[in-house]
Design a protein around this motif. Structure first.
Motif, PDB file in Angstrom:
ATOM      1  N   GLU A  61      24.661  51.014  38.978  1.00 36.22           N
ATOM      2  CA  GLU A  61      23.980  49.884  38.352  1.00 36.22           C
ATOM      3  C   GLU A  61      24.810  49.175  37.281  1.00 36.22           C
ATOM      4  OE1 GLU A  61      19.996  50.820  37.076  1.00 36.22           O
ATOM      5  OE2 GLU A  61      19.732  52.248  38.728  1.00 36.22           O
ATOM      6  N   GLY A  62      25.884  49.801  36.811  1.00 39.61           N
ATOM      7  CA  GLY A  62      26.700  49.169  35.780  1.00 39.61           C
ATOM      8  C   GLY A  62      27.585  48.067  36.329  1.00 39.61           C
ATOM      9  N   ASP A  63      28.184  47.298  35.407  1.00 41.28           N
ATOM     10  CA  ASP A  63      29.098  46.227  35.809  1.00 41.28           C
ATOM     11  C   ASP A  63      30.364  46.814  36.430  1.00 41.28           C
ATOM     12  OD1 ASP A  63      27.373  44.291  34.832  1.00 41.28           O
ATOM     13  OD2 ASP A  63      28.282  44.286  32.835  1.00 41.28           O
ATOM     14  N   LYS A  64      30.948  46.028  37.343  1.00 40.82           N
ATOM     15  CA  LYS A  64      32.159  46.473  38.023  1.00 40.82           C
ATOM     16  C   LYS A  64      33.208  45.377  37.990  1.00 40.82           C
ATOM     17  CE  LYS A  64      29.401  48.854  41.583  1.00 40.82           C
ATOM     18  NZ  LYS A  64      28.160  48.053  41.523  1.00 40.82           N
ATOM     19  N   GLU A  65      34.461  45.797  37.856  1.00 39.95           N
ATOM     20  CA  GLU A  65      35.593  44.895  38.055  1.00 39.95           C
ATOM     21  C   GLU A  65      36.672  45.672  38.802  1.00 39.95           C
ATOM     22  OE1 GLU A  65      37.622  43.749  34.427  1.00 39.95           O
ATOM     23  OE2 GLU A  65      37.133  45.657  33.468  1.00 39.95           O
ATOM     24  N   LEU A  66      37.434  44.959  39.619  1.00 37.41           N
ATOM     25  CA  LEU A  66      38.492  45.581  40.404  1.00 37.41           C
ATOM     26  C   LEU A  66      39.780  44.810  40.173  1.00 37.41           C
ATOM     27  CD1 LEU A  66      39.766  47.340  42.642  1.00 37.41           C
ATOM     28  CD2 LEU A  66      38.715  45.807  44.324  1.00 37.41           C
ATOM     29  N   VAL A  67      40.802  45.507  39.683  1.00 34.20           N
ATOM     30  CA  VAL A  67      42.099  44.872  39.436  1.00 34.20           C
ATOM     31  C   VAL A  67      43.095  45.410  40.458  1.00 34.20           C
ATOM     32  CG1 VAL A  67      43.905  44.368  37.763  1.00 34.20           C
ATOM     33  CG2 VAL A  67      41.548  44.704  36.982  1.00 34.20           C
ATOM     34  N   LEU A  68      43.639  44.502  41.265  1.00 31.63           N
ATOM     35  CA  LEU A  68      44.639  44.853  42.263  1.00 31.63           C
ATOM     36  C   LEU A  68      46.012  44.479  41.722  1.00 31.63           C
ATOM     37  CD1 LEU A  68      42.938  43.450  45.509  1.00 31.63           C
ATOM     38  CD2 LEU A  68      42.659  45.705  44.467  1.00 31.63           C
ATOM     39  N   ALA A  69      46.896  45.459  41.585  1.00 35.88           N
ATOM     40  CA  ALA A  69      48.264  45.202  41.138  1.00 35.88           C
ATOM     41  C   ALA A  69      49.142  45.108  42.384  1.00 35.88           C
ATOM     42  CB  ALA A  69      48.747  46.326  40.221  1.00 35.88           C
ATOM     43  N   LEU A  70      49.578  43.898  42.702  1.00 38.75           N
ATOM     44  CA  LEU A  70      50.229  43.613  43.976  1.00 38.75           C
ATOM     45  C   LEU A  70      51.737  43.760  43.877  1.00 38.75           C
ATOM     46  CD1 LEU A  70      48.194  40.438  45.029  1.00 38.75           C
ATOM     47  CD2 LEU A  70      47.725  42.840  45.564  1.00 38.75           C
ATOM     48  N   GLY A  71      52.271  44.696  44.660  1.00 39.89           N
ATOM     49  CA  GLY A  71      53.714  44.879  44.754  1.00 39.89           C
ATOM     50  C   GLY A  71      54.318  43.906  45.759  1.00 39.89           C
ATOM     51  N   ALA A  86      39.921  38.144  46.761  1.00 36.28           N
ATOM     52  CA  ALA A  86      39.675  37.677  45.393  1.00 36.28           C
ATOM     53  C   ALA A  86      38.944  36.340  45.386  1.00 36.28           C
ATOM     54  CB  ALA A  86      40.996  37.564  44.642  1.00 36.28           C
ATOM     55  N   ALA A  87      39.240  35.479  46.364  1.00 39.74           N
ATOM     56  CA  ALA A  87      38.562  34.183  46.452  1.00 39.74           C
ATOM     57  C   ALA A  87      37.085  34.351  46.816  1.00 39.74           C
ATOM     58  CB  ALA A  87      39.262  33.305  47.486  1.00 39.74           C
ATOM     59  N   GLN A  88      36.770  35.455  47.481  1.00 34.92           N
ATOM     60  CA  GLN A  88      35.394  35.699  47.917  1.00 34.92           C
ATOM     61  C   GLN A  88      34.545  36.399  46.867  1.00 34.92           C
ATOM     62  OE1 GLN A  88      36.008  38.003  51.473  1.00 34.92           O
ATOM     63  NE2 GLN A  88      36.598  36.235  52.724  1.00 34.92           N
ATOM     64  N   ASP A  89      35.169  37.048  45.878  1.00 35.05           N
ATOM     65  CA  ASP A  89      34.406  37.840  44.905  1.00 35.05           C
ATOM     66  C   ASP A  89      35.065  37.729  43.533  1.00 35.05           C
ATOM     67  OD1 ASP A  89      33.221  40.022  43.371  1.00 35.05           O
ATOM     68  OD2 ASP A  89      32.506  40.803  45.298  1.00 35.05           O
ATOM     69  N   SER A  90      34.317  37.201  42.569  1.00 34.65           N
ATOM     70  CA  SER A  90      34.864  36.958  41.231  1.00 34.65           C
ATOM     71  C   SER A  90      35.143  38.242  40.461  1.00 34.65           C
ATOM     72  CB  SER A  90      33.889  36.084  40.426  1.00 34.65           C
ATOM     73  OG  SER A  90      32.631  36.742  40.287  1.00 34.65           O
ATOM     74  N   ARG A  91      34.665  39.375  40.953  1.00 33.66           N
ATOM     75  CA  ARG A  91      34.917  40.640  40.271  1.00 33.66           C
ATOM     76  C   ARG A  91      36.332  41.158  40.523  1.00 33.66           C
ATOM     77  NH1 ARG A  91      29.941  43.966  42.638  1.00 33.66           N
ATOM     78  NH2 ARG A  91      30.635  42.781  44.472  1.00 33.66           N
ATOM     79  N   ILE A  92      37.048  40.541  41.454  1.00 32.36           N
ATOM     80  CA  ILE A  92      38.401  40.983  41.804  1.00 32.36           C
ATOM     81  C   ILE A  92      39.434  40.156  41.058  1.00 32.36           C
ATOM     82  CG2 ILE A  92      40.079  41.279  43.668  1.00 32.36           C
ATOM     83  CD1 ILE A  92      37.724  41.559  45.600  1.00 32.36           C
ATOM     84  N   THR A  93      40.341  40.838  40.367  1.00 33.45           N
ATOM     85  CA  THR A  93      41.451  40.198  39.657  1.00 33.45           C
ATOM     86  C   THR A  93      42.758  40.660  40.278  1.00 33.45           C
ATOM     87  OG1 THR A  93      40.185  40.134  37.588  1.00 33.45           O
ATOM     88  CG2 THR A  93      42.588  39.931  37.406  1.00 33.45           C
ATOM     89  N   LEU A  94      43.712  39.741  40.416  1.00 30.31           N
ATOM     90  CA  LEU A  94      45.022  40.066  40.960  1.00 30.31           C
ATOM     91  C   LEU A  94      46.075  39.981  39.862  1.00 30.31           C
ATOM     92  CD1 LEU A  94      44.924  37.966  44.278  1.00 30.31           C
ATOM     93  CD2 LEU A  94      44.047  40.277  43.875  1.00 30.31           C
ATOM     94  N   VAL A  95      46.941  40.965  39.793  1.00 33.35           N
ATOM     95  CA  VAL A  95      48.082  40.912  38.873  1.00 33.35           C
ATOM     96  C   VAL A  95      49.346  41.211  39.676  1.00 33.35           C
ATOM     97  CG1 VAL A  95      46.769  41.514  36.808  1.00 33.35           C
ATOM     98  CG2 VAL A  95      47.809  43.331  38.180  1.00 33.35           C
ATOM     99  N   ASP A  96      50.441  40.634  39.260  1.00 33.61           N
ATOM    100  CA  ASP A  96      51.699  40.776  39.983  1.00 33.61           C
ATOM    101  C   ASP A  96      52.469  41.991  39.471  1.00 33.61           C
ATOM    102  OD1 ASP A  96      53.636  40.037  41.829  1.00 33.61           O
ATOM    103  OD2 ASP A  96      54.773  38.905  40.346  1.00 33.61           O
ATOM    104  N   ASN A  97      52.974  42.787  40.395  1.00 33.63           N
ATOM    105  CA  ASN A  97      53.782  43.963  40.068  1.00 33.63           C
ATOM    106  C   ASN A  97      55.089  43.859  40.853  1.00 33.63           C
ATOM    107  OD1 ASN A  97      54.710  46.548  39.338  1.00 33.63           O
ATOM    108  ND2 ASN A  97      53.581  47.535  41.003  1.00 33.63           N
ATOM    109  N   PRO A  98      56.022  43.037  40.397  1.00 34.26           N
ATOM    110  CA  PRO A  98      57.220  42.735  41.204  1.00 34.26           C
ATOM    111  C   PRO A  98      58.086  43.930  41.538  1.00 34.26           C
ATOM    112  CG  PRO A  98      57.429  41.856  38.963  1.00 34.26           C
ATOM    113  CD  PRO A  98      56.007  42.273  39.132  1.00 34.26           C
ATOM    114  N   LEU A  99      58.101  44.973  40.694  1.00 37.22           N
ATOM    115  CA  LEU A  99      58.915  46.148  40.993  1.00 37.22           C
ATOM    116  C   LEU A  99      58.244  47.080  42.005  1.00 37.22           C
ATOM    117  CD1 LEU A  99      60.393  47.077  37.492  1.00 37.22           C
ATOM    118  CD2 LEU A  99      61.514  45.895  39.391  1.00 37.22           C
ATOM    119  N   GLY A 100      56.941  46.939  42.159  1.00 34.70           N
ATOM    120  CA  GLY A 100      56.233  47.716  43.163  1.00 34.70           C
ATOM    121  C   GLY A 100      56.021  49.179  42.843  1.00 34.70           C
TER     122      GLY A 100
END
Length: 345
Positions: free
Chosen positions: A33-43, A57-71
């Motif tokens: 029942e609590g709030d949820k957020e999902l952060v995807l660190a993309l290599g 991410a475009a379909q659900d505002s709870r999803i955040t994308l961050v860049d992880n260039p080194l992977g």
């Protein structure tokens, strides 16, 4: 902590186009029942993983994308944690699926036992015969030995936790994942948590569906990298040493000696003293006995038929021997820049 504290799921992602959508769906469908957020660190994926992530991410505002260039996994985890806000941090994997009750049960356990990190059971699964056979090896005690999160154990305090459900404040107290630990960063963080006087807890009711490698070459690469970093842990930390970790290297030496002896001894038998000949002949039994143990364990393992059981028997050397070679390397010279490239295309 409130009854239903907000939850931040953090996920390192690299070359997971086939699995990412199902993994994300299992997270967003959590019965909590609590709030949820999902952060995807993309290599730097070489398949369509990032396109899949962008669509989700475009379909659900709870999803955040961050860049992880080194992977690298520890960098991805730290980026994701720092870009999240909720008081509970749950590490998730793009190659896994959470049961619907996972979040609720995990947070209840966190509160009930006063832990700062809770983990559960890696429930290895497969979509095809070889992957199912590899999954069966994960479940077998002959495959991975001691860790509770592979083969199960009673609930209680643990050395480390699979994935991990954390109180956010623990990162402020003991620090984030060590970005120099390219593998085994979860074990090293759990060590700091335990050294700070907090509990790391294993709850066998938390069963996470996990899809292992689906071919032997990638499994060998993963096993070698895992062994190398386990050797690095033993090299760095007194707490990281264990007798059971020395058994696979002894096995590797025994099997290698036996195979080499089978080649050399018949050719050089007349030139060698009788005691040496006898020792060489005896050493040839080691690979035979090991093969017999693999077949026996494979037959006893989970499987849908004889073919899968024999594939499981063939899986054990792909886990044990590369792991042992990696462990020797890690203990001798350190892990260096060893990476698991099993899922890098």
């Amino acid at each position: 902590m409130t009854e239903y504290p907000g939850v931040a799921y953090v996920m390192p992602v690299l070359n997971e186009a086939e699995y990412l959508e199902e993994a994300v769906a299992s997270i967003l469908a959590q019965e909590y029942e609590g709030d949820k957020e999902l952060v995807l660190a993309l290599g730097p994926s070489t398949d369509e993983t990032n396109l899949v992530a962008q669509r989700l991410a475009a379909q659900d505002s709870r999803i955040t994308l961050v860049d992880n260039p080194l992977g690298r996994t520890p960098i991805a985890l730290n980026l994701a944690i720092r870009n999240s806000t909720h008081p509970i941090v749950i590490r998730v994997d793009a190659h896994s699926e959470l049961p619907a009750y996972y979040t609720k049960r995990g947070i209840e356990t966190l509160k009930r036992v006063g832990a700062h990190d809770v983990g559960g059971l890696m429930d290895a699964r497969g979509r095809m015969p070889l992957q199912r056979a590899i999954a069966a090896a994960y479940h077998s005690k002959f495959g991975f030995g001691g860790p509770a999160y592979h083969s199960g154990a009673p609930e209680g305090e643990a050395e480390s936790a699979y994935l991990g459900i954390f109180r956010r404040e623990v990162f402020e107290e003991v620090g984030y994942f060590d970005e120099n630990m390219w593998r085994a960063q979860d074990w090293e963080l759990c060590l700091r948590i335990r050294q700070a006087g907090h509990k790391v807890w294993f709850d066998p009711e938390l069963k996470v569906g996990y899809y292992p490698r689906d071919n032997f070459p990638s499994l060998i690469k993963q096993s070698f990298a895992s062994g190398t970093w386990r050797g690095e842990i033993a090299r760095r930390f007194p707490e990281g040493k264990s007798l059971r970790h020395d058994l696979p290297p002894l096995l590797l030496v025994g099997v290698s000696t036996g195979i080499l002896s089978a080649v050399i001894q018949p050719v050089a038998a007349n030139a060698l003293p009788k005691p040496v000949n006898l020792l060489l002949k005896l050493s040839q039994l080691v690979p035979v006995l090991y093969a017999a143990c693999c077949v026996f364990a494979g037959i006893r393992a989970k499987g849908k038929g004889l073919k899968e059981k024999l594939l499981t028997a063939a899986t054990f050397p792909m886990i044990h021997l590369p792991w042992a070679a990696g462990y020797i390397k890690g203990r001798a010279v350190g892990a260096g820049s060893t990476l698991d490239k099993g899922r890098v295309k």
